[in-house]
Design a protein around this motif. Structure first.
Motif, PDB file in Angstrom:
ATOM      1  N   LEU A  12       0.811  -1.215   0.000  1.00 43.73           N
ATOM      2  CA  LEU A  12       0.000   0.000   0.000  1.00 43.73           C
ATOM      3  C   LEU A  12       0.844   1.265   0.000  1.00 43.73           C
ATOM      4  CD1 LEU A  12      -2.719  -1.002   2.621  1.00 43.73           C
ATOM      5  CD2 LEU A  12      -2.808  -1.224   0.131  1.00 43.73           C
ATOM      6  N   GLY A  13       2.090   1.159   0.428  1.00 39.29           N
ATOM      7  CA  GLY A  13       2.965   2.318   0.560  1.00 39.29           C
ATOM      8  C   GLY A  13       3.317   2.526   2.019  1.00 39.29           C
ATOM      9  N   ASP A  14       4.312   3.377   2.262  1.00 39.86           N
ATOM     10  CA  ASP A  14       4.749   3.691   3.626  1.00 39.86           C
ATOM     11  C   ASP A  14       5.082   2.444   4.444  1.00 39.86           C
ATOM     12  OD1 ASP A  14       4.584   6.428   3.238  1.00 39.86           O
ATOM     13  OD2 ASP A  14       2.529   6.549   3.970  1.00 39.86           O
ATOM     14  N   GLY A  15       5.575   1.405   3.779  1.00 40.74           N
ATOM     15  CA  GLY A  15       5.983   0.194   4.485  1.00 40.74           C
ATOM     16  C   GLY A  15       4.831  -0.685   4.947  1.00 40.74           C
ATOM     17  N   LEU A  16       3.648  -0.520   4.351  1.00 38.47           N
ATOM     18  CA  LEU A  16       2.463  -1.280   4.774  1.00 38.47           C
ATOM     19  C   LEU A  16       1.977  -2.197   3.663  1.00 38.47           C
ATOM     20  CD1 LEU A  16       0.371  -1.669   7.054  1.00 38.47           C
ATOM     21  CD2 LEU A  16      -0.980   0.135   5.956  1.00 38.47           C
ATOM     22  N   TYR A  17       1.741  -3.464   4.032  1.00 33.75           N
ATOM     23  CA  TYR A  17       1.238  -4.475   3.113  1.00 33.75           C
ATOM     24  C   TYR A  17      -0.147  -4.917   3.562  1.00 33.75           C
ATOM     25  CZ  TYR A  17       6.045  -4.796   1.498  1.00 33.75           C
ATOM     26  OH  TYR A  17       7.269  -4.509   0.991  1.00 33.75           O
ATOM     27  N   CYS A  18      -0.969  -5.332   2.596  1.00 34.47           N
ATOM     28  CA  CYS A  18      -2.343  -5.725   2.891  1.00 34.47           C
ATOM     29  C   CYS A  18      -2.655  -7.049   2.191  1.00 34.47           C
ATOM     30  CB  CYS A  18      -3.270  -4.630   2.383  1.00 34.47           C
ATOM     31  SG  CYS A  18      -4.993  -4.863   2.789  1.00 34.47           S
ATOM     32  N   SER A  19      -3.396  -7.915   2.892  1.00 36.46           N
ATOM     33  CA  SER A  19      -3.877  -9.157   2.292  1.00 36.46           C
ATOM     34  C   SER A  19      -5.255  -9.467   2.871  1.00 36.46           C
ATOM     35  CB  SER A  19      -2.895 -10.310   2.535  1.00 36.46           C
ATOM     36  OG  SER A  19      -2.729 -10.547   3.913  1.00 36.46           O
ATOM     37  N   PHE A  20      -5.903 -10.474   2.282  1.00 39.14           N
ATOM     38  CA  PHE A  20      -7.269 -10.829   2.672  1.00 39.14           C
ATOM     39  C   PHE A  20      -7.401 -12.337   2.674  1.00 39.14           C
ATOM     40  CE2 PHE A  20     -11.803 -11.445   1.387  1.00 39.14           C
ATOM     41  CZ  PHE A  20     -12.385 -10.895   2.508  1.00 39.14           C
ATOM     42  N   ASP A  21      -7.960 -12.901   3.747  1.00 39.87           N
ATOM     43  CA  ASP A  21      -8.080 -14.363   3.864  1.00 39.87           C
ATOM     44  C   ASP A  21      -9.500 -14.869   3.594  1.00 39.87           C
ATOM     45  OD1 ASP A  21      -9.581 -13.793   6.149  1.00 39.87           O
ATOM     46  OD2 ASP A  21      -8.117 -14.605   7.547  1.00 39.87           O
ATOM     47  N   GLY A  22     -10.359 -13.991   3.092  1.00 42.71           N
ATOM     48  CA  GLY A  22     -11.749 -14.362   2.851  1.00 42.71           C
ATOM     49  C   GLY A  22     -12.671 -13.874   3.946  1.00 42.71           C
ATOM     50  N   GLN A  23     -12.120 -13.484   5.072  1.00 41.52           N
ATOM     51  CA  GLN A  23     -12.892 -13.005   6.215  1.00 41.52           C
ATOM     52  C   GLN A  23     -12.286 -11.722   6.775  1.00 41.52           C
ATOM     53  OE1 GLN A  23     -15.547 -14.828   7.793  1.00 41.52           O
ATOM     54  NE2 GLN A  23     -15.865 -13.375   9.441  1.00 41.52           N
ATOM     55  N   GLN A  24     -10.998 -11.770   7.043  1.00 43.11           N
ATOM     56  CA  GLN A  24     -10.322 -10.637   7.670  1.00 43.11           C
ATOM     57  C   GLN A  24      -9.323  -9.993   6.715  1.00 43.11           C
ATOM     58  OE1 GLN A  24      -9.527 -11.525  12.150  1.00 43.11           O
ATOM     59  NE2 GLN A  24      -8.843 -13.294  10.993  1.00 43.11           N
ATOM     60  N   ILE A  25      -9.120  -8.687   6.885  1.00 39.40           N
ATOM     61  CA  ILE A  25      -8.051  -7.990   6.203  1.00 39.40           C
ATOM     62  C   ILE A  25      -6.847  -8.003   7.129  1.00 39.40           C
ATOM     63  CG2 ILE A  25      -7.246  -5.733   5.386  1.00 39.40           C
ATOM     64  CD1 ILE A  25     -10.148  -5.166   4.541  1.00 39.40           C
ATOM     65  N   LYS A  26      -5.706  -8.353   6.575  1.00 38.68           N
ATOM     66  CA  LYS A  26      -4.462  -8.379   7.347  1.00 38.68           C
ATOM     67  C   LYS A  26      -3.593  -7.214   6.890  1.00 38.68           C
ATOM     68  CE  LYS A  26      -0.306 -11.227   7.974  1.00 38.68           C
ATOM     69  NZ  LYS A  26       0.337 -12.478   7.537  1.00 38.68           N
ATOM     70  N   LEU A  27      -3.182  -6.379   7.837  1.00 40.59           N
ATOM     71  CA  LEU A  27      -2.242  -5.297   7.579  1.00 40.59           C
ATOM     72  C   LEU A  27      -0.916  -5.700   8.212  1.00 40.59           C
ATOM     73  CD1 LEU A  27      -4.531  -2.265   8.457  1.00 40.59           C
ATOM     74  CD2 LEU A  27      -4.017  -3.184   6.177  1.00 40.59           C
ATOM     75  N   ARG A  28       0.159  -5.638   7.422  1.00 42.15           N
ATOM     76  CA  ARG A  28       1.469  -6.076   7.888  1.00 42.15           C
ATOM     77  C   ARG A  28       2.496  -4.984   7.643  1.00 42.15           C
ATOM     78  NH1 ARG A  28       6.020  -8.558   5.749  1.00 42.15           N
ATOM     79  NH2 ARG A  28       5.149  -8.576   3.646  1.00 42.15           N
ATOM     80  N   ALA A  29       3.227  -4.641   8.695  1.00 40.91           N
ATOM     81  CA  ALA A  29       4.303  -3.660   8.606  1.00 40.91           C
ATOM     82  C   ALA A  29       5.602  -4.332   9.049  1.00 40.91           C
ATOM     83  CB  ALA A  29       3.994  -2.454   9.491  1.00 40.91           C
ATOM     84  N   PRO A  30       6.456  -4.695   8.092  1.00 36.56           N
ATOM     85  CA  PRO A  30       7.718  -5.347   8.439  1.00 36.56           C
ATOM     86  C   PRO A  30       8.620  -4.416   9.263  1.00 36.56           C
ATOM     87  CG  PRO A  30       7.272  -5.548   6.084  1.00 36.56           C
ATOM     88  CD  PRO A  30       6.297  -4.573   6.636  1.00 36.56           C
ATOM     89  N   ARG A  31       9.250  -4.984  10.273  1.00 33.90           N
ATOM     90  CA  ARG A  31      10.176  -4.257  11.140  1.00 33.90           C
ATOM     91  C   ARG A  31      11.396  -5.141  11.388  1.00 33.90           C
ATOM     92  NH1 ARG A  31       7.340  -0.871   9.644  1.00 33.90           N
ATOM     93  NH2 ARG A  31       6.004   0.516  10.826  1.00 33.90           N
ATOM     94  N   GLU A  32      12.482  -4.543  11.819  1.00 29.71           N
ATOM     95  CA  GLU A  32      13.703  -5.303  12.081  1.00 29.71           C
ATOM     96  C   GLU A  32      13.481  -6.391  13.123  1.00 29.71           C
ATOM     97  OE1 GLU A  32      17.090  -2.905  13.005  1.00 29.71           O
ATOM     98  OE2 GLU A  32      16.823  -1.647  11.235  1.00 29.71           O
ATOM     99  N   ASP A  33      12.645  -6.114  14.118  1.00 28.25           N
ATOM    100  CA  ASP A  33      12.403  -7.068  15.206  1.00 28.25           C
ATOM    101  C   ASP A  33      11.215  -7.993  14.927  1.00 28.25           C
ATOM    102  OD1 ASP A  33      10.513  -5.036  15.416  1.00 28.25           O
ATOM    103  OD2 ASP A  33      10.511  -5.044  17.603  1.00 28.25           O
ATOM    104  N   GLY A  34      10.701  -7.986  13.703  1.00 29.54           N
ATOM    105  CA  GLY A  34       9.559  -8.826  13.341  1.00 29.54           C
ATOM    106  C   GLY A  34       8.404  -7.975  12.836  1.00 29.54           C
TER     107      GLY A  34
END
Length: 59
Positions: A12-34
């Motif tokens: 999506l930009g600004d280090g943010l990724y988005c996915s969908f599992d059929g029910q929930q939207i998952k927002l993921r922001a990668p960081r050095e510590d996980g």
């Protein structure tokens, strides 16, 4: 209903990724510590969309 198997994780930009599992939207922001992850259940998705609509409506 959208087939989640046909959707790839989207940057999506600004280090943010988005996915969908059929029910929930998952927002993921990668960081050095996980990754920092937030799951939006359907009721929160609706609230978020309404929030975005209010922002867009003010422009």
């Amino acid at each position: 209903m959208i087939d989640p198997g046909k959707l790839k994780e989207t940057y999506l930009g600004d280090g943010l990724y988005c996915s969908f599992d059929g029910q929930q939207i998952k927002l993921r922001a990668p960081r050095e510590d996980g990754d920092h992850i937030v799951y939006l259940e359907p009721s929160v998705q609706i609230a978020f969309i309404e929030f975005i609509e209010r922002i867009v409506g003010r422009r």
